[in-house]
Design an enzyme around this catalytic site. Structure first.
Site, mmCIF file in Angstrom:
data_model
loop_
_atom_site.group_PDB
_atom_site.id
_atom_site.type_symbol
_atom_site.label_atom_id
_atom_site.label_comp_id
_atom_site.label_asym_id
_atom_site.label_seq_id
_atom_site.Cartn_x
_atom_site.Cartn_y
_atom_site.Cartn_z
ATOM 1 N N CYS A 165 23.618 42.872 38.592
ATOM 2 C CA CYS A 165 24.842 42.923 39.386
ATOM 3 C C CYS A 165 24.546 43.397 40.808
ATOM 4 O O CYS A 165 24.132 44.549 41.014
ATOM 5 C CB CYS A 165 25.842 43.868 38.733
ATOM 6 S SG CYS A 165 26.158 43.501 36.984
ATOM 7 N N CYS B 263 40.081 53.608 49.326
ATOM 8 C CA CYS B 263 40.232 53.784 47.878
ATOM 9 C C CYS B 263 39.969 55.242 47.489
ATOM 10 O O CYS B 263 38.902 55.793 47.763
ATOM 11 C CB CYS B 263 39.273 52.856 47.138
ATOM 12 S SG CYS B 263 39.444 51.119 47.598
ATOM 13 N N CYS C 222 36.703 56.422 45.466
ATOM 14 C CA CYS C 222 35.371 55.973 45.872
ATOM 15 C C CYS C 222 34.719 56.890 46.891
ATOM 16 O O CYS C 222 35.297 57.190 47.940
ATOM 17 C CB CYS C 222 35.457 54.549 46.422
ATOM 18 S SG CYS C 222 33.844 53.860 46.866
ATOM 19 N N ARG D 269 33.185 46.086 28.441
ATOM 20 C CA ARG D 269 31.995 46.838 28.845
ATOM 21 C C ARG D 269 32.347 48.294 29.126
ATOM 22 O O ARG D 269 33.261 48.581 29.890
ATOM 23 C CB ARG D 269 31.378 46.216 30.099
ATOM 24 C CG ARG D 269 30.048 46.864 30.497
ATOM 25 C CD ARG D 269 29.475 46.262 31.771
ATOM 26 N NE ARG D 269 29.705 44.836 31.811
ATOM 27 C CZ ARG D 269 30.076 44.189 32.912
ATOM 28 N NH1 ARG D 269 30.284 44.835 34.033
ATOM 29 N NH2 ARG D 269 30.255 42.878 32.866
ATOM 30 N N CYS E 141 32.229 51.866 54.465
ATOM 31 C CA CYS E 141 33.326 51.022 53.999
ATOM 32 C C CYS E 141 34.637 51.408 54.691
ATOM 33 O O CYS E 141 35.005 52.587 54.726
ATOM 34 C CB CYS E 141 33.487 51.153 52.486
ATOM 35 S SG CYS E 141 34.772 50.051 51.840
ATOM 36 N N CYS F 56 35.030 38.342 36.303
ATOM 37 C CA CYS F 56 34.864 39.690 35.744
ATOM 38 C C CYS F 56 35.820 40.615 36.473
ATOM 39 O O CYS F 56 35.817 40.671 37.708
ATOM 40 C CB CYS F 56 33.414 40.139 35.926
ATOM 41 S SG CYS F 56 33.088 41.871 35.483
ATOM 42 N N CYS G 90 25.422 38.550 38.689
ATOM 43 C CA CYS G 90 26.813 38.873 38.985
ATOM 44 C C CYS G 90 26.862 39.424 40.406
ATOM 45 O O CYS G 90 26.017 40.238 40.787
ATOM 46 C CB CYS G 90 27.356 39.908 38.003
ATOM 47 S SG CYS G 90 29.047 40.451 38.362
#
Length: 332
Positions: free
Chosen positions: A115, A75, A78, A277, A71, A207, A147
């Site tokens: 998901c 962030c 992460c 959630r 990636c 979401c 999702c």
């Protein structure tokens, strides 16, 4: 006499939530700063709101890490980011057979929503083709809601996902607008909001959630809840930072279990009718208090997360049974 006064305060907040009235910043801060001795009364008030909208049902969701590592984002939380040195698996988008196998496992775990999550700033058109192909087949074969969480969408990508049968799209705000630049610099808070809005225009269920424990203030936590109320998202995953060695936030402390329960109650009061959630980091932060979280929340992830392990799914099923709650099968 003090107990009665405290109880009435939380009951008053619950009544405002039940009548669609947004609680004030001062009331939100009072929830987060409540004495630990008041947490059971606070949860009782939050449960009244949760029970009004969802009864004693619990929605289960399962994640598949469809593309790991590699990636370009920075962030700080992460383990898959370009700045992370954490030893995580790195692979391109999983093939259709593997995605279908994950969907079958979701059914075994009694998850209603499957998901599909891919690391990266956003999907290439080729990656989107692969996801669309898998989603169409899953929808034909299995009674699952789908999702997708693929990053920032461009062009007609949201429209294509909706046409393929994706029910919901996840794109978390993660933290407050004021705190955003301290967490990532490779995209903006506003870009996140724009993607959520794009998803809504295509008729997919939006979401979006947060990660608690990344240096935000209590006021910023309340502001995050306000922002998600304003966005009118349907589902709000509340993650609690699981600080991973090798990431910029590796030395961040865990959120105390009682504080985590207060956060869940806060989001229930501010977003009363929405799916709340308990998501990543719940095992590490809530620890033995995980069952209490379902008095405010009405949804769980079951199984592993992206690069961290969850608890055994049988333990989650047992929590739900022991509470006298019920798994909501095939729930979005």
């Amino acid at each position: 006499m003090k107990t009665i006064t405290v109880d009435l305060k939380w009951q008053s907040i619950a009544q405002k939530a039940l009548h669609g009235e947004c609680i004030t910043l001062e009331e939100g801060l009072a929830v987060l700063e409540a004495d630990n001795d008041e947490v059971l009364l606070l949860l009782q008030a939050a449960f009244q709101v949760r029970k009004h909208f969802y009864g004693k049902k619990v929605k289960l969701n399962m994640i598949i890490n469809a593309k790991s590592g590699l990636c370009p984002e920075d962030c700080g939380y992460c383990s898959q980011s370009i700045v992370s040195t954490a030893p995580v698996a790195k692979y391109t988008l999983l093939d259709k057979d593997t995605l279908l196998a994950g969907a079958r496992e979701a059914l075994v775990r009694k998850a209603g929503t499957y998901c599909i999550v891919a690391a990266g700033k956003g999907p290439t058109d080729k990656e989107l083709d692969q996801v669309v192909d898998a989603v169409k087949e899953i929808r034909e074969m299995m009674p699952l809601k789908i999702c997708a969480c693929l990053g920032i969408l461009k062009g007609d990508q949201a429209e294509r996902l909706a046409e393929a049968g994706v029910h919901r799209y996840n794109h978390n705000l993660n933290t407050s607008k004021a705190n955003y630049a301290s967490i990532t610099t490779t995209h903006t808070y506003d870009q996140r909001v724009e993607t959520v809005d794009k998803v809504k225009t295509q008729g997919m269920s939006p979401c979006s959630g947060v990660i608690i424990g990344m240096g935000e203030s209590d006021q910023e936590i309340v502001e995050m809840a306000y922002a998600l109320r304003e966005l009118d998202v349907d589902s709000i995953p509340i993650n609690f930072l699981n600080a991973i060695p090798g990431t910029p936030l590796e030395h961040a402390g865990r959120t105390p279990s009682m504080k985590a329960l207060k956060v869940l109650a806060l989001f229930r009061f501010i977003c009363p009718s929405k799916e709340i959630r308990v998501a990543g980091g719940r095992e590490v932060n809530l620890r033995s208090l995980q069952p209490l979280s379902l008095y405010a929340a009405n949804s769980l992830f079951v199984g592993d997360y992206l690069t961290t392990a969850g608890q055994d799914v049988s333990a989650d099923h047992q929590i739900i049974e022991d509470l006298g709650f019920e798994i909501e099968l095939n729930a979005l």
